[in-house]
Design a protein around this motif. Structure first.
Motif, PDB file in Angstrom:
ATOM      1  N   LEU A  18       0.850  -1.193   0.000  1.00 32.33           N
ATOM      2  CA  LEU A  18       0.000   0.000   0.000  1.00 32.33           C
ATOM      3  C   LEU A  18       0.884   1.241   0.000  1.00 32.33           C
ATOM      4  O   LEU A  18       1.356   1.695   1.051  1.00 32.33           O
ATOM      5  CB  LEU A  18      -0.931  -0.011   1.212  1.00 32.33           C
ATOM      6  CG  LEU A  18      -1.832  -1.242   1.346  1.00 32.33           C
ATOM      7  CD1 LEU A  18      -2.703  -1.127   2.588  1.00 32.33           C
ATOM      8  CD2 LEU A  18      -2.678  -1.431   0.103  1.00 32.33           C
ATOM      9  N   TYR A  19       1.099   1.774  -1.177  1.00 35.89           N
ATOM     10  CA  TYR A  19       1.957   2.949  -1.316  1.00 35.89           C
ATOM     11  C   TYR A  19       1.355   4.130  -0.573  1.00 35.89           C
ATOM     12  O   TYR A  19       0.157   4.402  -0.665  1.00 35.89           O
ATOM     13  CB  TYR A  19       2.159   3.310  -2.790  1.00 35.89           C
ATOM     14  CG  TYR A  19       2.998   4.542  -2.944  1.00 35.89           C
ATOM     15  CD1 TYR A  19       4.361   4.506  -2.669  1.00 35.89           C
ATOM     16  CD2 TYR A  19       2.434   5.757  -3.311  1.00 35.89           C
ATOM     17  CE1 TYR A  19       5.137   5.636  -2.778  1.00 35.89           C
ATOM     18  CE2 TYR A  19       3.195   6.896  -3.419  1.00 35.89           C
ATOM     19  CZ  TYR A  19       4.553   6.837  -3.147  1.00 35.89           C
ATOM     20  OH  TYR A  19       5.314   7.972  -3.236  1.00 35.89           O
ATOM     21  N   GLY A  20       2.187   4.815   0.195  1.00 38.70           N
ATOM     22  CA  GLY A  20       1.751   6.006   0.921  1.00 38.70           C
ATOM     23  C   GLY A  20       1.123   5.716   2.270  1.00 38.70           C
ATOM     24  O   GLY A  20       0.832   6.636   3.028  1.00 38.70           O
ATOM     25  N   CYS A  25       2.002  -2.081   6.247  1.00 39.29           N
ATOM     26  CA  CYS A  25       1.477  -2.552   4.955  1.00 39.29           C
ATOM     27  C   CYS A  25       1.997  -1.751   3.769  1.00 39.29           C
ATOM     28  O   CYS A  25       1.671  -2.051   2.623  1.00 39.29           O
ATOM     29  CB  CYS A  25      -0.045  -2.587   4.968  1.00 39.29           C
ATOM     30  SG  CYS A  25      -0.694  -3.847   6.072  1.00 39.29           S
ATOM     31  N   ARG A  26       2.816  -0.740   4.033  1.00 42.76           N
ATOM     32  CA  ARG A  26       3.464  -0.041   2.920  1.00 42.76           C
ATOM     33  C   ARG A  26       4.535  -0.937   2.295  1.00 42.76           C
ATOM     34  O   ARG A  26       4.947  -0.734   1.165  1.00 42.76           O
ATOM     35  CB  ARG A  26       4.048   1.287   3.372  1.00 42.76           C
ATOM     36  CG  ARG A  26       5.263   1.157   4.272  1.00 42.76           C
ATOM     37  CD  ARG A  26       5.808   2.538   4.666  1.00 42.76           C
ATOM     38  NE  ARG A  26       6.869   2.422   5.637  1.00 42.76           N
ATOM     39  CZ  ARG A  26       6.696   2.404   6.951  1.00 42.76           C
ATOM     40  NH1 ARG A  26       5.471   2.522   7.457  1.00 42.76           N
ATOM     41  NH2 ARG A  26       7.715   2.299   7.772  1.00 42.76           N
ATOM     42  N   ASN A  27       4.984  -1.936   3.065  1.00 44.06           N
ATOM     43  CA  ASN A  27       5.979  -2.898   2.575  1.00 44.06           C
ATOM     44  C   ASN A  27       5.287  -4.013   1.798  1.00 44.06           C
ATOM     45  O   ASN A  27       4.144  -4.365   2.082  1.00 44.06           O
ATOM     46  CB  ASN A  27       6.738  -3.509   3.763  1.00 44.06           C
ATOM     47  CG  ASN A  27       7.475  -2.462   4.565  1.00 44.06           C
ATOM     48  OD1 ASN A  27       8.219  -1.667   4.026  1.00 44.06           O
ATOM     49  ND2 ASN A  27       7.222  -2.449   5.865  1.00 44.06           N
ATOM     50  N   PHE A  79      -0.214  -4.219  -7.322  1.00 44.98           N
ATOM     51  CA  PHE A  79       0.201  -2.864  -6.996  1.00 44.98           C
ATOM     52  C   PHE A  79      -0.767  -1.887  -7.652  1.00 44.98           C
ATOM     53  O   PHE A  79      -1.348  -2.184  -8.697  1.00 44.98           O
ATOM     54  CB  PHE A  79       1.600  -2.553  -7.557  1.00 44.98           C
ATOM     55  CG  PHE A  79       2.709  -3.394  -7.011  1.00 44.98           C
ATOM     56  CD1 PHE A  79       3.184  -3.194  -5.728  1.00 44.98           C
ATOM     57  CD2 PHE A  79       3.293  -4.380  -7.792  1.00 44.98           C
ATOM     58  CE1 PHE A  79       4.230  -3.956  -5.224  1.00 44.98           C
ATOM     59  CE2 PHE A  79       4.334  -5.151  -7.301  1.00 44.98           C
ATOM     60  CZ  PHE A  79       4.803  -4.941  -6.020  1.00 44.98           C
ATOM     61  N   ASN A  80      -0.892  -0.704  -7.064  1.00 47.51           N
ATOM     62  CA  ASN A  80      -1.598   0.397  -7.701  1.00 47.51           C
ATOM     63  C   ASN A  80      -0.724   0.876  -8.861  1.00 47.51           C
ATOM     64  O   ASN A  80       0.443   1.201  -8.663  1.00 47.51           O
ATOM     65  CB  ASN A  80      -1.815   1.515  -6.683  1.00 47.51           C
ATOM     66  CG  ASN A  80      -2.583   2.682  -7.243  1.00 47.51           C
ATOM     67  OD1 ASN A  80      -2.489   3.013  -8.412  1.00 47.51           O
ATOM     68  ND2 ASN A  80      -3.339   3.339  -6.378  1.00 47.51           N
ATOM     69  N   LYS A  81      -1.281   0.919 -10.064  1.00 49.58           N
ATOM     70  CA  LYS A  81      -0.481   1.279 -11.238  1.00 49.58           C
ATOM     71  C   LYS A  81      -0.036   2.744 -11.235  1.00 49.58           C
ATOM     72  O   LYS A  81       0.829   3.124 -12.017  1.00 49.58           O
ATOM     73  CB  LYS A  81      -1.237   0.962 -12.518  1.00 49.58           C
ATOM     74  CG  LYS A  81      -2.384   1.891 -12.826  1.00 49.58           C
ATOM     75  CD  LYS A  81      -3.016   1.540 -14.159  1.00 49.58           C
ATOM     76  CE  LYS A  81      -4.079   2.545 -14.518  1.00 49.58           C
ATOM     77  NZ  LYS A  81      -4.685   2.236 -15.810  1.00 49.58           N
ATOM     78  N   ASN A  82      -0.592   3.555 -10.347  1.00 40.07           N
ATOM     79  CA  ASN A  82      -0.249   4.977 -10.294  1.00 40.07           C
ATOM     80  C   ASN A  82       0.740   5.314  -9.189  1.00 40.07           C
ATOM     81  O   ASN A  82       0.803   6.452  -8.745  1.00 40.07           O
ATOM     82  CB  ASN A  82      -1.527   5.806 -10.128  1.00 40.07           C
ATOM     83  CG  ASN A  82      -2.458   5.637 -11.302  1.00 40.07           C
ATOM     84  OD1 ASN A  82      -2.027   5.677 -12.449  1.00 40.07           O
ATOM     85  ND2 ASN A  82      -3.724   5.425 -11.025  1.00 40.07           N
ATOM     86  N   THR A  83       1.506   4.341  -8.734  1.00 43.54           N
ATOM     87  CA  THR A  83       2.473   4.578  -7.665  1.00 43.54           C
ATOM     88  C   THR A  83       3.879   4.225  -8.142  1.00 43.54           C
ATOM     89  O   THR A  83       4.048   3.549  -9.163  1.00 43.54           O
ATOM     90  CB  THR A  83       2.157   3.714  -6.432  1.00 43.54           C
ATOM     91  OG1 THR A  83       2.445   2.352  -6.748  1.00 43.54           O
ATOM     92  CG2 THR A  83       0.719   3.871  -5.983  1.00 43.54           C
ATOM     93  N   PRO A  84       4.890   4.649  -7.409  1.00 46.70           N
ATOM     94  CA  PRO A  84       6.266   4.267  -7.759  1.00 46.70           C
ATOM     95  C   PRO A  84       6.529   2.757  -7.692  1.00 46.70           C
ATOM     96  O   PRO A  84       7.570   2.304  -8.150  1.00 46.70           O
ATOM     97  CB  PRO A  84       7.109   5.006  -6.715  1.00 46.70           C
ATOM     98  CG  PRO A  84       6.272   6.163  -6.313  1.00 46.70           C
ATOM     99  CD  PRO A  84       4.862   5.653  -6.345  1.00 46.70           C
ATOM    100  N   HIS A  85       5.585   1.994  -7.142  1.00 44.96           N
ATOM    101  CA  HIS A  85       5.767   0.539  -7.148  1.00 44.96           C
ATOM    102  C   HIS A  85       5.792  -0.025  -8.562  1.00 44.96           C
ATOM    103  O   HIS A  85       6.143  -1.183  -8.760  1.00 44.96           O
ATOM    104  CB  HIS A  85       4.652  -0.144  -6.351  1.00 44.96           C
ATOM    105  CG  HIS A  85       4.806  -0.014  -4.875  1.00 44.96           C
ATOM    106  ND1 HIS A  85       3.818   0.503  -4.078  1.00 44.96           N
ATOM    107  CD2 HIS A  85       5.829  -0.331  -4.046  1.00 44.96           C
ATOM    108  CE1 HIS A  85       4.222   0.505  -2.820  1.00 44.96           C
ATOM    109  NE2 HIS A  85       5.440   0.007  -2.780  1.00 44.96           N
TER     110      HIS A  85
END
Length: 149
Positions: A18-20, A25-27, A79-85
Motif C-alpha cells: 500500500l503505497y503512501g 502494509c506499505r511494505n 500494486f496500484n499502477k499509479n504509484t512508484p511501485h
C-alpha cells in the motif's frame, strides 16, 4: 418457490503493498485470502432440467470465480499502477513473476469492489450476486452487499 442464497468459498495467496500508507502494509507482503461468494436466485423447477433444484451449479459458480479471480490473483503481487511501485512491478515481471497493476490501491475494500464487478458480469441473468466477503487475515475482512450498492 422463493429465492435461495448459496455460497461458495475460495482461497488464494496474493502479495501487495500500500503505497503512501503510514504502517507496515506499505511494505510488500502477502495474505492467504478467503473469498466467500454468495449468489441468490430461484431453484430450477423444470423436472426435465439436468440441474433440477439448483439455483446455480456449484461447479458453474466455481468456474466463474476461478477464471475471474483465483487464477488471476493466486500467487500474484498487486500494486496500484499509479504509484512508484510500478518500477518494482516491472522488475518482478521481467523476472517472470505474476504482477497485477490495478486502477486502485490494493486494499481488501477495493479488491472486493473489483471482484464484485468481475463476478457480476459473468453470472447468468437469473442469478444475482448477493454478497462477497474477502477475508485478509483471521480477524480482518471486507464485505460487499448488492443491497448497499
Amino acid at each position: 418457490m422463493g429465492n435461495i442464497r448459496i455460497t461458495k468459498q475460495f482461497t488464494f495467496e496474493t502479495g501487495h503493498a500500500l503505497y503512501g500508507y503510514d504502517g507496515k502494509c506499505r511494505n510488500v507482503h502477502g495474505h492467504s485470502y478467503k473469498l466467500s461468494v454468495t449468489v441468490i436466485g430461484s431453484p430450477i423447477t423444470d423436472v426435465n432440467h439436468v440441474k433440477l433444484g439448483m439455483v446455480i451449479d456449484f461447479g458453474d459458480l466455481k468456474k466463474i470465480v476461478k477464471e475471474e479471480i483465483v487464477d488471476r490473483f493466486d500467487h500474484a503481487t498487486i500494486f496500484n499502477k499509479n504509484t512508484p511501485h510500478v518500477e518494482l512491478a516491472n522488475e518482478l515481471e521481467a523476472r517472470g513473476h505474476n504482477v497485477i497493476l490495478a486502477d486502485y490501491q490494493p486494499t481488501s475494500e477495493n479488491m472486493v469492489i473489483d471482484f464484485a464487478k468481475k463476478i457480476k458480469s459473468r453470472l447468468p441473468k437469473n442469478i444475482q450476486l448477493h454478497s462477497l466477503k474477502l477475508q485478509e487475515t483471521e480477524s480482518s475482512y471486507a464485505e460487499w452487499f448488492a443491497a448497499d450498492n
